[in-house]
Design an enzyme around this catalytic site. Structure first.
Site, short mmCIF file in Angstrom:
data_model
loop_
_atom_site.label_atom_id
_atom_site.label_comp_id
_atom_site.label_asym_id
_atom_site.label_seq_id
_atom_site.Cartn_x
_atom_site.Cartn_y
_atom_site.Cartn_z
CE LYS A 119 117.05 20.67 106.52
NZ LYS A 119 116.98 20.74 105.06
CE LYS A 166 115.81 14.39 103.91
NZ LYS A 166 115.56 15.64 103.16
CD GLU A 189 127.22 21.92 111.17
OE1 GLU A 189 127.54 22.67 110.22
OE2 GLU A 189 127.16 20.68 111.06
CE LYS A 194 114.19 23.32 107.18
NZ LYS A 194 114.63 22.77 105.96
CB SER A 241 106.09 22.33 106.35
OG SER A 241 106.93 21.26 106.76
C1 PBG Z 1 115.45 20.25 101.83
C2 PBG Z 1 114.62 21.05 102.73
C3 PBG Z 1 113.70 20.63 103.71
C4 PBG Z 1 113.08 21.79 104.18
C5 PBG Z 1 113.65 22.87 103.53
N1 PBG Z 1 114.62 22.41 102.65
C6 PBG Z 1 113.26 19.28 104.16
C7 PBG Z 1 114.21 18.30 104.61
O1 PBG Z 1 115.37 18.56 104.91
O2 PBG Z 1 113.78 17.13 104.66
C8 PBG Z 1 111.98 21.81 105.21
C9 PBG Z 1 111.13 23.03 105.23
C10 PBG Z 1 109.83 22.89 105.94
O3 PBG Z 1 109.52 21.86 106.57
O4 PBG Z 1 109.06 23.85 105.86
N2 PBG Z 1 116.69 19.87 102.25
#
Ligand code: PBG
Length: 343
Positions: free
Chosen positions: A211, A234, A250, A265, A291
């Site tokens: 991620k 983050k 990972e 992701k 998103s």
């Molecule tokens: C929470 C989380 C996030 C997403 C899924 N779980 C956002 C983030 O880490 O800030 C993002 C999903 C998306 O953008 O569709 N940890």
């Protein structure tokens, strides 16, 4: 997978090329169908759904045209829709009331919180659909981070201890798949151990393995309300978009710690990572079309700049081609409808 490809150094190459016309197979619809290498099916889809408190309400998410936050009764309706379309799994994300957010994200441990209530309601109304829930504290913390803060530092081990309790609360509410999305070290193993000790041996873990600290999460943070709360970024726990080898490390750890499935992701800008992980580990491997990717395709389509439906199908096919076993996508119901009518 792919057969080794050797450059042809034969001096008769021109004559040979003449015999090997690649367009012959592309000429007719039946032939294109016959030689296609990759297929997208409804079984490949996971549908992320946003939740809000209240009754009988559907609230638009402005940055994600066509996506809404749903009260539990409406989420049950969408779960029924998902099941009747044949979508295997829905994934639940809460918009937590701002008054319930605190520094420790304690609402995450409330077995009566929004996401747990929704899981219970969906489980009893639609027993045959898989329910996945995110493990991370960001929808619950006043600072919008996925873990606990000590000064400006996200502390790892203390966060893992809380995530373990969050996972247990979710499993108890009926989550079939736990999705740790926090990127703390060691969380998969700790959660697996606690699930097993708590008689949740059958609950699966889909690890958010690779991620990345990405700009493409913007609209999601809008949807769960962490865009206004997030302090800083983050980058001390999510991965650097420049790295690949680290994703392999990972994955190695998550698998050793007991992950049943792994995930990459965001999706489309990281297809190389999907490919590498699938090739190296052969695990059930998923991609999250996040998103921001959804928003880009939808916004361009709304402007008439691209054919939205075709871009949607093409983007999802690309995940399959890269080796993904499935995709988390906000397009899930639309795609499923399309695939159903296509027969
Ligand atoms: C929470 C989380 C996030 C997403 C899924 N779980 C956002 C983030 O880490 O800030 C993002 C999903 C998306 O953008 O569709 N940890």
């Amino acid at each position: 997978m792919t057969a080794p490809f050797k450059l042809n150094t034969n001096p008769d190459i021109d004559r040979i090329t003449e015999r090997r016309r690649l367009r012959r197979n592309r000429r007719t619809d039946w032939s294109r169908r016959l030689v296609r290498e990759t297929t997208l099916t409804i079984d490949d889809l996971i549908w992320p759904i946003f939740l809000i408190d209240g009754d009988n309400r559907r609230e638009a998410v402005d940055s994600m045209p066509g996506v809404e936050r749903l009260t539990i009764d409406q989420a049950v309706r969408d779960a029924e829709r998902a099941a009747s379309l044949g979508i295997p799994v829905i994934s639940l994300f809460p918009y937590t009331d701002p008054t319930l957010r605190d520094a420790d994200g304690s609402e995450a441990l409330n077995s009566g919180n929004l996401v747990c209530q929704a899981a219970r309601a969906i489980k009893s109304a639609v027993p045959d659909i898989g329910i996945m829930i995110d493990v991370a504290l960001d929808p619950y913390t006043s600072h919008g981070h996925d873990g606990l803060l000590d000064g400006e530092t996200i502390v790892n081990d203390a966060t893992v201890a809380v995530l373990v309790r969050q996972a247990l609360v979710q499993a108890e509410a009926g989550a079939d798949i736990i999705g740790p999305s926090d990127m703390m070290d060691g969380r998969v193993g700790a959660i697996r151990e606690a699930l097993d000790a708590g008689a949740f041996t059958d609950v699966q873990i889909m690890a958010y393995t690779a991620k990345y600290a990405s700009a493409f999460y913007g609209p999601f943070r809008d949807a769960v309300g962490s865009n206004t709360t997030l302090v800083g970024d983050k980058r001390t726990y999510q991965m650097n978009p420049a790295n690949t080898e680290e994703a392999l490390r990972e994955a190695e750890r998550d698998i050793a710690e007991g992950a049943d499935m792994i995930m990459v992701k965001p999706g489309m800008p990281y297809l190389d990572i999907v490919w590498r992980l699938k090739e190296c580990f052969g695990m059930p491997t998923f991609a999250y079309q996040v998103s921001g990717e959804y928003a880009m395709i939808s916004a361009a389509a709304q402007n008439g700049w691209i054919d939205g439906d075709r871009a949607m199908m093409e983007s999802l096919m690309a995940f399959k081609r890269a080796g993904a076993d499935g995709i988390l996508t906000y397009f899930a119901p639309k795609v499923a409808e399309r695939l159903n009518t296509a027969g």
